[in-house]
Design an enzyme around this catalytic site. Structure first.
Site, mmCIF file in Angstrom:
data_model
loop_
_atom_site.group_PDB
_atom_site.id
_atom_site.type_symbol
_atom_site.label_atom_id
_atom_site.label_comp_id
_atom_site.label_asym_id
_atom_site.label_seq_id
_atom_site.Cartn_x
_atom_site.Cartn_y
_atom_site.Cartn_z
ATOM 1 N N HIS A 151 -44.126 -22.809 38.208
ATOM 2 C CA HIS A 151 -43.392 -23.435 38.262
ATOM 3 C C HIS A 151 -42.665 -22.989 37.183
ATOM 4 O O HIS A 151 -42.031 -23.673 36.094
ATOM 5 C CB HIS A 151 -42.411 -24.595 38.626
ATOM 6 N N GLU A 163 -43.468 -25.177 34.712
ATOM 7 C CA GLU A 163 -44.675 -26.266 34.807
ATOM 8 C C GLU A 163 -46.096 -25.459 35.473
ATOM 9 O O GLU A 163 -45.604 -25.026 36.882
ATOM 10 C CB GLU A 163 -43.298 -26.974 35.896
HETATM 11 P P1 NAI Z 1 -34.218 -14.625 46.519
HETATM 12 O O1 NAI Z 1 -33.260 -14.979 48.049
HETATM 13 O O2 NAI Z 1 -33.564 -14.344 44.939
HETATM 14 O O3 NAI Z 1 -35.181 -13.332 46.515
HETATM 15 C C1 NAI Z 1 -36.466 -13.638 47.617
HETATM 16 C C2 NAI Z 1 -37.117 -12.367 47.472
HETATM 17 O O4 NAI Z 1 -38.631 -12.166 48.570
HETATM 18 C C3 NAI Z 1 -35.945 -11.483 48.580
HETATM 19 O O5 NAI Z 1 -35.757 -10.351 48.162
HETATM 20 C C4 NAI Z 1 -36.954 -11.479 50.122
HETATM 21 O O6 NAI Z 1 -36.884 -9.822 50.259
HETATM 22 C C5 NAI Z 1 -38.271 -11.011 49.798
HETATM 23 N N1 NAI Z 1 -38.838 -12.130 50.790
HETATM 24 C C6 NAI Z 1 -39.203 -13.281 51.571
HETATM 25 N N2 NAI Z 1 -40.123 -12.669 52.368
HETATM 26 C C7 NAI Z 1 -41.094 -11.919 52.171
HETATM 27 C C8 NAI Z 1 -42.480 -11.447 52.415
HETATM 28 N N3 NAI Z 1 -42.719 -12.344 53.470
HETATM 29 N N4 NAI Z 1 -42.889 -11.044 51.804
HETATM 30 C C9 NAI Z 1 -42.666 -9.673 50.863
HETATM 31 N N5 NAI Z 1 -41.157 -9.879 50.224
HETATM 32 C C10 NAI Z 1 -40.078 -11.446 50.987
HETATM 33 O O7 NAI Z 1 -34.825 -16.232 46.299
HETATM 34 P P2 NAI Z 1 -35.571 -16.773 44.961
HETATM 35 O O8 NAI Z 1 -34.278 -17.758 44.262
HETATM 36 O O9 NAI Z 1 -36.235 -15.324 43.833
HETATM 37 O O10 NAI Z 1 -36.793 -17.602 44.897
HETATM 38 C C11 NAI Z 1 -37.918 -17.476 45.307
HETATM 39 C C12 NAI Z 1 -38.709 -18.766 45.251
HETATM 40 O O11 NAI Z 1 -38.757 -18.926 44.160
HETATM 41 C C13 NAI Z 1 -38.293 -19.181 46.322
HETATM 42 O O12 NAI Z 1 -39.792 -20.081 46.196
HETATM 43 C C14 NAI Z 1 -37.808 -20.782 45.176
HETATM 44 O O13 NAI Z 1 -37.705 -22.112 46.054
HETATM 45 C C15 NAI Z 1 -38.513 -20.428 44.208
HETATM 46 N N6 NAI Z 1 -37.489 -20.834 43.219
HETATM 47 C C16 NAI Z 1 -35.907 -20.510 43.155
HETATM 48 C C17 NAI Z 1 -35.407 -20.866 41.550
HETATM 49 C C18 NAI Z 1 -34.433 -20.530 41.849
HETATM 50 O O14 NAI Z 1 -33.342 -21.182 40.861
HETATM 51 N N7 NAI Z 1 -33.553 -19.469 42.562
HETATM 52 C C19 NAI Z 1 -35.979 -21.604 40.351
HETATM 53 C C20 NAI Z 1 -37.264 -22.059 40.285
HETATM 54 C C21 NAI Z 1 -38.196 -21.594 41.716
#
Ligand code: NAI
Length: 395
Positions: A151, A163
Site C-alpha cells: 500500500h 504498508e
Molecule cells: P486511477 O483512477 O487514477 O487509475 C486507475 C487506472 O486503472 C486507470 O488508468 C484505469 O484505466 C486502469 N484500469 C482500471 N481497470 C483496469 C483493468 N481491469 N485493467 C487494466 N487497467 C485498468 O486510480 P488511483 O487513484 O491510481 O488508484 C488505484 C488504486 O490504488 C486503487 O485500488 C486505490 O484504492 C489505490 N490507492 C489510491 C490512493 C490515492 O490516493 N489515489 C492511495 C493508495 C491506494
C-alpha cells in the site's frame, strides 16, 4: 500450492516489475521501481491513460532536471526503463506485478486470475488496495500464498511509506522479502496486519473525527482548530487536509472503516461531513469545502490556537495508535514510522505518548469518557496495562 511454496522459498530480488493501472498511483509506483533500477512494464486497459502517464512523467523529470536534482542522463535512463502496453500478456517475465486499478474486489480478482495464467509460478502478485481485504483478493488466486499488499501513499514517489500487508494465506517469507524489496526501492516499509484501514487509515481517523466533534460542539472554529494542530507541528490542520483529500473520499474511507469494524462507535462518521458531500462541497477541487477557495487559494484568516483542542485530538490519536498495538495490527516502531512517512505527522504518536507519560494520556481520555459517557472515548487496555506496570513504548 506445495510447489509454489518451494519455488518462493528462494526469493529473488525484484528486477522485472509489472504495474497494472497507469493512473495516479500506478504511474507513481512505476516511477519508483524504475528509479530503483528495475525494468518496468506499465499496463493499462486504456491507451489514453498510458499516454497521459508518459507525458506526466516526462514533465516530472523535466522539472527535476531543471532544478538540478537529477542529471538529464539519469532522467533519460529512468524513463527508458518503463515500457507501456495495453496487454497483460506482456507481463510474463515479471518477478512481481503490482496492481493499482479500480478499487473493486471483483475487478481486482479477475485481474489476478488472468495474471496467474500469464506470469511464472514464482512471480509475486501485489495489490495497492487501500480498503479491500488482501485476504479476500488472495482467495481469487490458485496460488494465494504469492499474494501480498503493497500500500503506497499519494504522491507515491514522494511519500516514503509503504504498508506491507500479508494476507492470511501469504507465505511468511514473502512478507519479509517484500519489506526488504521496498527498502531496496528507497521506501520506508511498515508491516501491517490485514485489518480494516491497515495502519494509517485506521490510526489517523481521530485526526478528522475528533476535530469534527470539537467543531460540532462549538468549542472552536474550523480555522482555530486547524491553527491548534499546526501549532503542534502538523503541516495542515484536519479541515484543510479534509478539503484537500476531498470530502467524498475522506467520508467514504471513514464509512468503510466504520462498517468494517461492525459499527464500532469510535469510527462513526460525522454528520457535518455527510452534509458537505450532500451539498457537493467536496473541498479544494470544487472550490468550496470547510473553506472557500479562489483559484485554488484558501480564503479567510489563519485562525489562532485554542487551548486544549490539540491535546484532545492528540490524545485520541495516541489512544488509537496504542490500540492498534494492542490488537497486533503492527509494532510500535512500524506505527510511528507509518504516521510520519505516510501522512507527515511531526512525531511518532507513541514516542509522543511516551513524552506525555501514559498517566497523563489516560487522564485526558478518562475525563472525556466521563463527560460524554461515550464508548468512543474508551481507553485502550494496553495503556492501562502500561500504567500499572510503569512501562513506556520505547523506554
Ligand atoms: P486511477 O483512477 O487514477 O487509475 C486507475 C487506472 O486503472 C486507470 O488508468 C484505469 O484505466 C486502469 N484500469 C482500471 N481497470 C483496469 C483493468 N481491469 N485493467 C487494466 N487497467 C485498468 O486510480 P488511483 O487513484 O491510481 O488508484 C488505484 C488504486 O490504488 C486503487 O485500488 C486505490 O484504492 C489505490 N490507492 C489510491 C490512493 C490515492 O490516493 N489515489 C492511495 C493508495 C491506494
Amino acid at each position: 500450492m506445495g510447489d509454489v511454496r518451494r519455488y518462493l522459498r528462494v526469493m529473488k530480488a525484484w528486477k522485472n516489475v509489472g504495474v497494472v493501472g497507469a493512473g495516479t498511483m500506478g504511474s507513481g509506483i512505476a516511477q519508483i521501481a524504475a528509479q530503483a533500477g528495475c525494468d518496468v512494464i506499465l499496463v493499462d486497459a486504456s491507451s489514453d491513460a498510458l499516454t497521459r502517464s508518459e507525458a506526466n512523467l516526462a514533465k516530472v523529470f523535466q522539472r527535476l532536471v531543471e532544478k538540478g536534482r537529477v542529471s538529464s542522463e539519469d532522467a533519460h535512463a529512468v524513463q527508458g526503463r518503463i515500457r507501456r502496453s495495453t496487454q497483460v500478456q506482456e507481463l510474463s517475465e515479471c518477478d512481481v506485478v503490482v496492481e493499482a486499478i479500480v478499487e473493486d474486489l471483483g475487478v481486482k480478482s479477475n485481474l489476478f486470475q488472468t495474471l496467474e495464467t500469464v506470469v511464472s509460478h514464482d512471480a509475486v502478485l501485489a495489490t495497492n488496495t487501500s480498503s479491500l481485504s488482501v485476504t479476500a483478493l488472495a482467495r481469487a488466486c490458485e496460488h494465494p500464498s504469492r499474494v501480498v499488499g503493497l500500500h503506497f501513499f499519494n504522491p507515491a514517489p514522494l511519500m516514503a511509506l509503504v504498508e506491507v500487508v500479508p494476507a492470511l494465506q501469504t507465505q511468511p517469507e514473502l512478507a519479509d522479502h517484500a519489506m526488504a524489496q521496498m527498502q531496496a526501492w528507497g521506501k520506508a516499509p511498515a508491516l501491517a496486519k490485514d485489518t480494516p484501514g491497515f495502519i494509517v487509515n485506521r490510526v489517523a481517523r481521530p485526526f478528522y473525527s475528533e476535530a469534527l466533534r470539537i467543531l460540532e460542539e462549538g468549542v472552536a472554529s474550523v480555522a482555530d482548530i486547524d491553527a491548534s494542530m499546526r501549532a503542534k507541528g502538523f503541516r495542515m490542520g484536519p479541515f484543510e487536509l479534509m478539503d484537500l483529500i476531498g470530502h467524498d473520499v475522506n467520508y467514504a474511507v471513514t464509512s468503510t472503516v466504520h462498517d468494517s469494524f461492525y459499527g464500532d462507535p469510535k469510527y462513526r462518521p460525522a454528520h457535518t461531513q455527510r452534509q458537505l458531500v450532500a451539498a457537493h462541497w467536496l473541498g479544494r477541487k470544487t472550490g468550496q469545502g470547510f473553506y472557500t477557495y479562489v483559484d485554488g487559494v484558501k480564503q479567510g484568516d489563519p485562525g489562532v490556537a485554542v487551548e486544549g483542542v490539540a491535546e484532545r485530538v492528540l490524545a485520541m490519536l495516541m489512544n488509537e495508535a496504542a490500540d492498534a498495538v494492542f490488537w497486533q495490527v503492527a509494532s510500535p516502531e512500524h506505527i510511528d514510522v507509518a504516521m510520519q512517512k505516510g501522512v507527515n505527522y511531526p512525531k511518532g504518536l507513541l514516542a509522543w505518548a511516551d513524552e506525555w507519560g501514559v498517566g497523563e494520556l489516560i487522564n485526558i481520555l478518562d475525563a472525556l469518557r466521563q463527560r460524554y459517557g461515550e464508548e468512543r472515548y474508551r481507553v485502550s487496555p494496553l495503556l492501562r496495562d502500561m500504567a500499572r506496570q510503569g512501562r513506556s513504548f520505547f523506554g
